[in-house]
Design an enzyme around this catalytic site. Sequence first.
Site, short mmCIF file in Angstrom:
data_model
loop_
_atom_site.label_atom_id
_atom_site.label_comp_id
_atom_site.label_asym_id
_atom_site.label_seq_id
_atom_site.Cartn_x
_atom_site.Cartn_y
_atom_site.Cartn_z
N GLY A 71 91.83 -11.76 118.46
CA GLY A 71 92.78 -10.90 119.16
C GLY A 71 94.17 -11.13 118.62
CB CYS A 98 90.19 -15.54 115.06
SG CYS A 98 91.87 -15.38 114.46
CE1 TYR A 99 95.00 -15.53 122.14
CE2 TYR A 99 92.97 -14.89 123.24
CZ TYR A 99 94.30 -15.26 123.31
OH TYR A 99 94.92 -15.37 124.52
CG HIS A 185 87.95 -12.76 111.50
ND1 HIS A 185 87.91 -12.28 112.78
CD2 HIS A 185 89.22 -13.20 111.30
CE1 HIS A 185 89.10 -12.39 113.34
NE2 HIS A 185 89.92 -12.95 112.47
CD GLU A 187 84.56 -11.00 113.03
OE1 GLU A 187 84.13 -12.14 112.78
OE2 GLU A 187 85.67 -10.80 113.55
CG ASP A 243 75.50 11.21 118.07
OD1 ASP A 243 74.88 10.59 117.18
OD2 ASP A 243 76.73 11.22 118.17
CE LYS A 385 76.81 9.67 114.15
NZ LYS A 385 77.19 10.65 115.17
#
Length: 529
Positions: A71, A98-99, A185, A187, A243, A385
């Site tokens: 964050g 991180c944060y 990070h 990710e 969708d 998605k």
Amino acid sequence: MNVPSQPRPTAGRAEQLHSERVLVLDFGSQFAQLIARRVRDENVYCEIVRHDISAETIVARKPSAIILSGGPSSVYEEGAPRCDPKLFTLGIPILGICYGMQLTAHCLGGTVKPCPAREFGRARLQISNLEKLFAGFPTEIDVWMSHGDQVHLFPEGFEVIAGTATCPIAAVKHHELPIYGLQFHPEVSHTALGGTLIHNFLYNIAGCEGKWHLSNFAQQTIEHFREVIGKDRVICGLSGGVDSSVTAALLYKAIGPQLTCILIDNGLLRKDEQSAVITEFTDHFKADLRVVDASERFLSSLAGVRDPQEKRRRIGRDFIECFKAEAVKINGAKYLAQGTLYPDVIESGAAPDGPAATIKLHHNVGGLPEQLGFDLVEPLRDLFKDEVRRLGIELGLPEHLVWRHPFPGPGLAVRCLGEVTKAKLDVLREADEIVINEIKNADLYRSTSQAFVVLMESQSVGVMGDARTYENAVAVRCVNTDDFMTADWSRLPYDLLARISTRIINEVRGVNRVCYDISSKPPATIEWE
Ligand code: XMP
């Protein structure tokens, strides 16, 4: 603008489907969704929740693990987002990123300090403990950092397991408790073996078994909705996109003839879209389809409206009025099915315990009127998605339908900046067709994620033949993205851009200038409104 959605009656969620789940507490990170997707890539269901969710609520959700996201704040700032400190006493495995790692240190009595210089980008990580979290890793890897603060001192009980030259405490673990922290990070794709690190946390530390599989999800969802809907009727708004098509396919398998699909031509569709959707639908579905021409209704509601959120609201309201009128014709429908996806829910601030930030009112979430008159059925509400596309293939939908570029519910209205008029929409339709055809001819449709044209409100001077012109400028937008939460502008070949520009200026009356949008998301969004 932040307009919270109201809780609505919904049959949309099959809670019991997720027997194993991870919660990501969102501290305002632009990567929270990416963390969730990485977890799901490891076959573990994952949800994003508010950072201040109570420990009691967490326990009730029975998560296998908790991830604290990064964050933009500093833990010492007034108003900085916090978590319930009881979280660290629950015995549930925690990974602070991180944060999230700095907050862990701060809550448990450590110290966090500003770095001498904000660190952003690649760093070389030296790993000193290759057990569990770093199992199977080499002793050095490249990682991606983005931080202004770092942990200076972790409280007793923690061990540093990796560091970089500028950030000596880049990864920690507690000796006894299942609490881990990472300053970098895992990710983002720039971190080498980031997916393995998340895998290790889930399987080696949190004991996950990998129960999240789309094929199971499809079957369980079909059974869930068959039971919940019973003998009632459902109407499903169909746009021709992936969708709504996957929603219709799932529900058709669940309730067969109790499903009526409705295609509303709101006058905001692309060129020849109505007939394309009808052909596609009749080729691949057996369900009942009704086509409603409501373009006059939508265009008159939009007359004179310039505010993008107000456009979305009015379009949402008109959609619902059309669905209600159609429901009467089939002797009533209790449910309205929509292809709402997880990012729509998160971005509209509509997820239970989800983060509150509203970026846009997606017409099918935040833009719905208060009195809906239907219960909502949203079978894709938990999916990203790329998961919906995989599900579409599992359900037997054709590749070209599954890989269609998305088209927003409010249609060309949000690409026609300012007031929407039929004349402006016609310009957009012509230009849009040229862009899509040229991208298809260059064989780049599948490798780009979304391409379209925006009609700007500015006019510009040009010269055509020997005469001065003063006409519209359009922007071509083409992006690459996996999840539509972050996106980069597509590096289309110059020759292709040249062809697109020449054709639009020569063939579309009223346009004398074409610009190419080179903004990424964030900070821009994909659509302009
Ligand atoms: P943004 O502009 O938010 O778009 O970066 C992300 C994706 O969502 C689509 N989009 C919408 N879809 N209703 C929809 O059904 C909406 O109001 C809406 N706004 C944006 C957009 O086309 C892109 O694929």
